[in-house]
Design a protein around this motif. Structure first.
Motif, PDB file in Angstrom:
ATOM      1  N   ALA A  98       0.834  -1.206   0.000  1.00 35.12           N
ATOM      2  CA  ALA A  98       0.000   0.000   0.000  1.00 35.12           C
ATOM      3  C   ALA A  98       0.869   1.256   0.000  1.00 35.12           C
ATOM      4  CB  ALA A  98      -0.942   0.001   1.195  1.00 35.12           C
ATOM      5  N   VAL A  99       1.965   1.220   0.751  1.00 37.31           N
ATOM      6  CA  VAL A  99       2.881   2.367   0.787  1.00 37.31           C
ATOM      7  C   VAL A  99       3.415   2.645  -0.614  1.00 37.31           C
ATOM      8  CG1 VAL A  99       5.146   3.140   1.587  1.00 37.31           C
ATOM      9  CG2 VAL A  99       3.545   2.137   3.208  1.00 37.31           C
ATOM     10  N   ILE A 100       3.839   1.606  -1.307  1.00 38.99           N
ATOM     11  CA  ILE A 100       4.376   1.769  -2.662  1.00 38.99           C
ATOM     12  C   ILE A 100       3.321   2.374  -3.584  1.00 38.99           C
ATOM     13  CG2 ILE A 100       5.189   0.492  -4.696  1.00 38.99           C
ATOM     14  CD1 ILE A 100       6.497  -1.493  -2.628  1.00 38.99           C
ATOM     15  N   GLU A 101       2.089   1.892  -3.475  1.00 35.83           N
ATOM     16  CA  GLU A 101       1.015   2.360  -4.347  1.00 35.83           C
ATOM     17  C   GLU A 101       0.553   3.781  -4.007  1.00 35.83           C
ATOM     18  OE1 GLU A 101      -2.052  -0.586  -3.950  1.00 35.83           O
ATOM     19  OE2 GLU A 101      -0.817  -2.147  -4.866  1.00 35.83           O
ATOM     20  N   LYS A 102       0.616   4.169  -2.738  1.00 39.47           N
ATOM     21  CA  LYS A 102       0.046   5.445  -2.300  1.00 39.47           C
ATOM     22  C   LYS A 102       1.027   6.615  -2.317  1.00 39.47           C
ATOM     23  CE  LYS A 102      -3.842   3.498  -1.379  1.00 39.47           C
ATOM     24  NZ  LYS A 102      -4.940   3.687  -2.304  1.00 39.47           N
ATOM     25  N   ARG A 103       2.330   6.336  -2.360  1.00 40.67           N
ATOM     26  CA  ARG A 103       3.288   7.438  -2.351  1.00 40.67           C
ATOM     27  C   ARG A 103       3.126   8.266  -3.613  1.00 40.67           C
ATOM     28  NH1 ARG A 103       7.512   7.953   1.684  1.00 40.67           N
ATOM     29  NH2 ARG A 103       7.837   9.914   0.618  1.00 40.67           N
ATOM     30  N   LYS A 104       2.773   9.518  -3.469  1.00 37.87           N
ATOM     31  CA  LYS A 104       2.555  10.408  -4.617  1.00 37.87           C
ATOM     32  C   LYS A 104       3.845  10.701  -5.366  1.00 37.87           C
ATOM     33  CE  LYS A 104      -1.349  12.625  -2.386  1.00 37.87           C
ATOM     34  NZ  LYS A 104      -1.793  13.781  -1.643  1.00 37.87           N
ATOM     35  N   ASP A 105       4.961  10.682  -4.645  1.00 39.05           N
ATOM     36  CA  ASP A 105       6.242  11.020  -5.257  1.00 39.05           C
ATOM     37  C   ASP A 105       6.939   9.810  -5.876  1.00 39.05           C
ATOM     38  OD1 ASP A 105       7.066   9.611  -3.027  1.00 39.05           O
ATOM     39  OD2 ASP A 105       7.952  11.343  -2.016  1.00 39.05           O
ATOM     40  N   GLY A 106       6.354   8.617  -5.730  1.00 38.96           N
ATOM     41  CA  GLY A 106       6.932   7.422  -6.304  1.00 38.96           C
ATOM     42  C   GLY A 106       8.103   6.839  -5.526  1.00 38.96           C
ATOM     43  N   ARG A 107       8.516   7.502  -4.458  1.00 44.42           N
ATOM     44  CA  ARG A 107       9.631   6.997  -3.657  1.00 44.42           C
ATOM     45  C   ARG A 107       9.131   6.001  -2.622  1.00 44.42           C
ATOM     46  NH1 ARG A 107      12.099  12.450  -1.542  1.00 44.42           N
ATOM     47  NH2 ARG A 107      11.736  11.228   0.278  1.00 44.42           N
ATOM     48  N   ASN A 108      10.006   5.105  -2.222  1.00 41.43           N
ATOM     49  CA  ASN A 108       9.647   4.138  -1.199  1.00 41.43           C
ATOM     50  C   ASN A 108       9.744   4.790   0.183  1.00 41.43           C
ATOM     51  OD1 ASN A 108       8.843   1.694  -0.115  1.00 41.43           O
ATOM     52  ND2 ASN A 108      10.913   0.877  -0.041  1.00 41.43           N
ATOM     53  N   LEU A 109       8.990   4.268   1.114  1.00 42.96           N
ATOM     54  CA  LEU A 109       9.041   4.685   2.512  1.00 42.96           C
ATOM     55  C   LEU A 109       9.412   3.450   3.305  1.00 42.96           C
ATOM     56  CD1 LEU A 109       8.381   6.808   4.778  1.00 42.96           C
ATOM     57  CD2 LEU A 109       6.103   5.783   4.822  1.00 42.96           C
TER      58      LEU A 109
END
Length: 116
Positions: A98-109
């Motif tokens: 979900a983090v990968i899909e939701k990051r608007k900037d395309g970067r990983n968290l």
């Protein structure tokens, strides 16, 4: 460094509950340490709240406070790492996706239970 208001609230609650006799000293020490690192304490925004509700639907074990903290990290374009003691946040492959899909900037968290 960003420390969401909800994280501070959880920490103070834990100190008051588990370390009542030394709570004043522990809270003062925490504030001093946060000042030393120049931490900011932003409140949640409406977009964070909406994403937290969405994340709760993705991972049913996620507590409301943790969903909000994760949502704030996802929505913070400068965030690169979320340090947490919450095992659900650290160990959930569903949330990692979900983090990968939701990051608007395309970067990983990166979500970790250790130091940055």
């Amino acid at each position: 460094m960003i420390v969401p208001m909800h994280s501070l609230g959880e920490t103070v609650n834990k100190i008051l509950t588990d370390h009542k006799s030394e709570s004043e000293k522990l809270i003062k020490d925490m504030i001093k340490n946060l000042e030393n690192i120049g931490a900011d304490y932003p409140p949640a925004r409406f977009e964070d709240m909406a994403l937290a509700i969405e994340l709760s639907g993705i991972e049913g074990k996620l507590r409301p406070t943790d969903a909000l903290i994760l949502a704030q990290a996802i929505n913070d374009e400068d965030a690169v790492c979320l340090v947490t003691a919450d095992g659900i946040l650290v160990g959930s492959n569903i949330l990692q996706q979900a983090v990968i899909e939701k990051r608007k900037d395309g970067r990983n968290l990166r979500i970790t239970d250790t130091d940055i």
